[in-house]
Scaffold this motif. Structure first.
Motif, PDB file in Angstrom:
ATOM      1  N   ASP A   1       0.867  -1.175   0.000  1.00 39.42           N
ATOM      2  CA  ASP A   1       0.000   0.000   0.000  1.00 39.42           C
ATOM      3  C   ASP A   1       0.907   1.229   0.000  1.00 39.42           C
ATOM      4  OD1 ASP A   1      -2.272   1.530  -0.002  1.00 39.42           O
ATOM      5  OD2 ASP A   1      -2.863   1.054   2.045  1.00 39.42           O
ATOM      6  N   ASN A   2       0.314   2.370  -0.201  1.00 42.71           N
ATOM      7  CA  ASN A   2       1.106   3.591  -0.244  1.00 42.71           C
ATOM      8  C   ASN A   2       0.254   4.794   0.111  1.00 42.71           C
ATOM      9  OD1 ASN A   2       0.015   3.097  -3.119  1.00 42.71           O
ATOM     10  ND2 ASN A   2       0.502   5.284  -3.089  1.00 42.71           N
ATOM     11  N   ASP A   3       0.946   5.876   0.409  1.00 43.49           N
ATOM     12  CA  ASP A   3       0.324   7.191   0.466  1.00 43.49           C
ATOM     13  C   ASP A   3       1.180   8.087  -0.425  1.00 43.49           C
ATOM     14  OD1 ASP A   3       2.571   7.944   1.950  1.00 43.49           O
ATOM     15  OD2 ASP A   3       1.512   7.951   3.860  1.00 43.49           O
TER      16      ASP A   3
ATOM     17  N   TRP B   1       4.713   0.636   1.577  1.00 43.72           N
ATOM     18  CA  TRP B   1       5.009  -0.364   2.599  1.00 43.72           C
ATOM     19  C   TRP B   1       4.233  -1.644   2.328  1.00 43.72           C
ATOM     20  CZ3 TRP B   1       2.394   4.170   3.341  1.00 43.72           C
ATOM     21  CH2 TRP B   1       1.026   4.063   3.572  1.00 43.72           C
TER      22      TRP B   1
ATOM     23  N   ILE C   1       1.728  -4.599   3.384  1.00 44.31           N
ATOM     24  CA  ILE C   1       0.593  -4.812   4.288  1.00 44.31           C
ATOM     25  C   ILE C   1       0.275  -6.294   4.461  1.00 44.31           C
ATOM     26  CG2 ILE C   1      -0.448  -2.555   3.973  1.00 44.31           C
ATOM     27  CD1 ILE C   1      -2.384  -3.847   1.961  1.00 44.31           C
TER      28      ILE C   1
ATOM     29  N   ASP D   1       8.187  -2.995   6.141  1.00 44.50           N
ATOM     30  CA  ASP D   1       6.853  -2.960   6.739  1.00 44.50           C
ATOM     31  C   ASP D   1       6.402  -1.511   6.883  1.00 44.50           C
ATOM     32  OD1 ASP D   1       6.561  -5.760   7.134  1.00 44.50           O
ATOM     33  OD2 ASP D   1       7.880  -5.634   8.870  1.00 44.50           O
ATOM     34  N   LYS D   2       5.132  -1.338   7.269  1.00 44.61           N
ATOM     35  CA  LYS D   2       4.592   0.014   7.406  1.00 44.61           C
ATOM     36  C   LYS D   2       5.331   0.839   8.456  1.00 44.61           C
ATOM     37  CE  LYS D   2       0.470   2.755   7.730  1.00 44.61           C
ATOM     38  NZ  LYS D   2      -0.957   2.831   7.636  1.00 44.61           N
ATOM     39  N   SER D   3       5.830   0.184   9.490  1.00 50.36           N
ATOM     40  CA  SER D   3       6.495   0.929  10.564  1.00 50.36           C
ATOM     41  C   SER D   3       7.702   1.716  10.060  1.00 50.36           C
ATOM     42  CB  SER D   3       6.927  -0.022  11.676  1.00 50.36           C
ATOM     43  OG  SER D   3       7.828  -0.987  11.183  1.00 50.36           O
TER      44      SER D   3
ATOM     45  N   GLY E   1       8.454   1.942   6.315  1.00 48.66           N
ATOM     46  CA  GLY E   1       8.074   2.529   5.036  1.00 48.66           C
ATOM     47  C   GLY E   1       9.270   2.918   4.194  1.00 48.66           C
TER      48      GLY E   1
END
Length: 90
Positions: free
Chosen positions: A47-49, A54, A56, A75-77, A79
């Motif tokens: 996923d991304n912003d 990162w 998921i 991971d997202k933590s 990124g």
């Protein structure tokens, strides 16, 4: 069914001899890395912003190539930026 990564690779191959079409700089690697990230996005593994990308879901995709890419991403933590992701993958 072919993955986007496989389709991009096939488009880059010459019909005769099976060698890659000449491409400037690291266009081949960047194209394949981008396609792999798109494939992982299609499979809801990343996923991304606007600023980061990162993982998921680390569940194997069933594609050995995509699973190697998935394992290399953070991971997202932590990124990473898209540019960094392309460097990690490519």
């Amino acid at each position: 069914m072919l993955t986007l990564t496989e389709e991009v690779l096939l488009l880059m191959l010459k019909d005769e001899g099976g060698t890659c079409v000449p491409a400037p700089g690291d266009a081949l690697g960047s194209g394949l890395a981008g396609a792999a990230l798109m494939d992982l996005g299609f499979r809801n593994r990343i996923d991304n912003d606007v600023n980061a990308l990162w993982v998921i879901d680390r569940t194997p995709t069933g594609s050995a190539d995509l699973d190697v890419v998935l394992a290399a991403l953070p991971d997202k933590s932590t990124g990473t930026t898209f540019e960094s992701s392309l460097q990690i993958v490519g």
